[in-house]
Write an enzyme that holds these catalytic residues in place. Structure first.
Site, PDB file in Angstrom:
ATOM      1  N   LYS A 141      28.545  30.428 -26.764  1.00 35.49           N
ATOM      2  CA  LYS A 141      28.744  30.897 -28.146  1.00 35.49           C
ATOM      3  C   LYS A 141      27.520  31.658 -28.659  1.00 35.49           C
ATOM      4  CE  LYS A 141      32.734  29.016 -28.165  1.00 35.49           C
ATOM      5  NZ  LYS A 141      33.607  28.018 -28.704  1.00 35.49           N
TER       6      LYS A 141
HETATM    7  C1  LIG Z   1      34.704  27.002 -28.459  1.00 35.22           C
HETATM    8  C2  LIG Z   1      35.793  26.799 -29.432  1.00 35.22           C
HETATM    9  C3  LIG Z   1      36.129  25.523 -29.916  1.00 35.22           C
HETATM   10  C4  LIG Z   1      35.592  24.247 -29.348  1.00 35.22           C
HETATM   11  O1  LIG Z   1      34.231  24.113 -29.295  1.00 35.22           O
HETATM   12  P1  LIG Z   1      33.547  23.119 -28.240  1.00 35.22           P
HETATM   13  O2  LIG Z   1      32.138  23.042 -28.736  1.00 35.22           O
HETATM   14  O3  LIG Z   1      33.663  23.749 -26.894  1.00 35.22           O
HETATM   15  O4  LIG Z   1      34.222  21.818 -28.307  1.00 35.22           O
HETATM   16  C5  LIG Z   1      37.083  25.442 -30.924  1.00 35.22           C
HETATM   17  N1  LIG Z   1      37.715  26.527 -31.400  1.00 35.22           N
HETATM   18  C6  LIG Z   1      37.451  27.760 -30.925  1.00 35.22           C
HETATM   19  C7  LIG Z   1      38.166  28.930 -31.498  1.00 35.22           C
HETATM   20  C8  LIG Z   1      36.502  27.929 -29.912  1.00 35.22           C
HETATM   21  O5  LIG Z   1      36.262  29.152 -29.433  1.00 35.22           O
END
Ligand SMILES: *Cc1c(COP(=O)(O)O)cnc(C)c1O
Length: 374
Positions: A192
């Site tokens: 991210k």
């Molecule tokens: C990455 C993501 C999540 C979940 O996040 P994690 O930290 O991997 O649990 C939820 N919603 C969206 C749209 C994502 O891209």
């Protein structure tokens, strides 16, 4: 050339001393669970986003699950959301027995088609869960207006939206993604925009009451040690991750700028290539961030194979929409119900984008794509 889809090593090598020092400090301090480091990071996130409260939890998924629980997105109540997203945006509702109700996405932004929202609301609806996907936000003016009219709670899945800001009509300031609805969540999954060296997540809210509940819910629902007001979770942002994320946050504006540089190069490099359309930005009243760089491609799978043979890794967000996933069969949706979503699943392809990607590498990728379509 060999170009990974995601790459943490370049940044680590550049700032090795800072990262190593930050991690060593945690080990030296012995404060591993919700110590000073997590608290300081939460303060810094509040400063950066303008949120009144920021509560670190173990992942973006946990942030969604906890927020859904607190907002009452449960017990057969209906929550309107979209099927073109990562599983967690919808599983968080289903986990508590809430009923996800899908509407289709807007073709350009890939976020909720807000013109379909109102028709999906009934007496049993309690919430809206917009997902700010890829590199832009959903139309928060429209969503907040409709939510207010029908007295619905809004949970923003801003897992991918760190750094994005939206200007509400009639306001000077820009509000950070996740801070407009009742609650918002960020993910610090390594890929991210603000990514750690492992899992991590955060809930933001401007409500004192909701924030208090979040702080209890992440420690098993305890209002004080061994006194449990709720049946909560064991879900804290790890101190080691907070330390890494604090280093990264220092450089986040530069990282976001560099993502913009890469996106601009791709946009220019691919603008006249037949067979490829670059994803645009729908609304001008926002400061967007390029978390991913998507193209809509003819013969998408052929292109992905070709790029792989040229050493370029790609990814597909998302190859299969949630309404057609086996785990959501019980919701009773059928193929063809969300045509825009289904079309995107067949055409969309994400190209490598990270702050350290060089101009030369982006040009190479564009050249490979041109070669494929010629
Ligand atoms: C990455 C993501 C999540 C979940 O996040 P994690 O930290 O991997 O649990 C939820 N919603 C969206 C749209 C994502 O891209």
């Amino acid at each position: 050339m060999k170009i990974n889809f995601y790459e943490s090593q370049r940044e680590y090598k550049e700032k090795k001393h800072e990262f190593d020092g930050a991690i060593k400090n945690i080990i030296d301090s012995g404060a591993f669970i919700l110590g000073n480091e997590v608290k300081t990071f939460e303060e810094e996130i509040k400063d950066f986003t303008g949120a009144k409260h920021a509560i670190g939890v173990a992942s973006g998924t946990d942030a969604l699950v906890i927020a859904s629980d607190i907002l009452g997105f449960s017990d057969n109540k209906e929550i309107v959301t979209t099927p073109f997203t990562f599983l967690a945006s919808t599983s968080c509702l289903a986990k508590h027995g809430g009923k996800p109700v899908f509407v289709d996405i807007d073709e350009e932004s890939c976020g909720m088609d807000v013109d379909q929202l109102e028709a999906a609301i009934n007496d049993n609806t309690v919430g809206v869960l917009p997902i700010h996907l890829f590199n832009q936000m959903c139309d928060m003016d429209k969503i907040m207006e409709i939510a207010k009219k029908h007295d619905l709670k809004v949970l923003e899945d801003a897992a991918e939206a760190f750094g994005m800001r939206w200007q509400m009509q009639g306001e000077e300031r820009y509000r950070h993604a996740g801070t407009i609805g009742d609650m918002g969540v960020f993910s610090f999954f390594p890929t991210k925009t603000l990514g750690g060296y492992g899992d991590g997540g955060m809930i933001v809210t401007n409500s004192d009451e909701l924030a208090d509940m979040c702080r209890m819910f992440r420690v098993h629902g305890a209002s004080k040690k061994y006194h449990y007001d709720y049946i909560g979770y064991n879900s804290r942002l790890d101190a080691m991750q907070a330390a890494v994320l604090r280093v990264k946050l220092k450089y986040i504006n530069n990282a976001i700028e560099n993502r913009g540089r890469v996106a601009k190069l791709y946009t220019e490099g691919l603008k006249n290539v037949e067979g490829v359309k670059v994803q645009g930005i729908k609304s001008a009243n926002q400061k967007n961030v390029y978390y991913v760089f998507n193209i809509f491609a003819e013969n998408r799978d052929g292109l992905a194979e070709f790029l792989k043979s040229k050493g370029v890794a790609t990814s597909i967000y998302y190859p299969k929409p949630l309404h057609l996933q086996k785990c959501f069969e019980y919701l009773g949706y059928k193929e063809g119900q969300f045509p825009v979503t289904e079309k995107m699943c067949k055409q969309i392809l994400a190209l490598p984008i990270y702050p350290e990607l060089t101009n030369e590498e982006v040009e190479y990728i564009c050249d490979c794509i041109k070669e494929f379509y010629n």
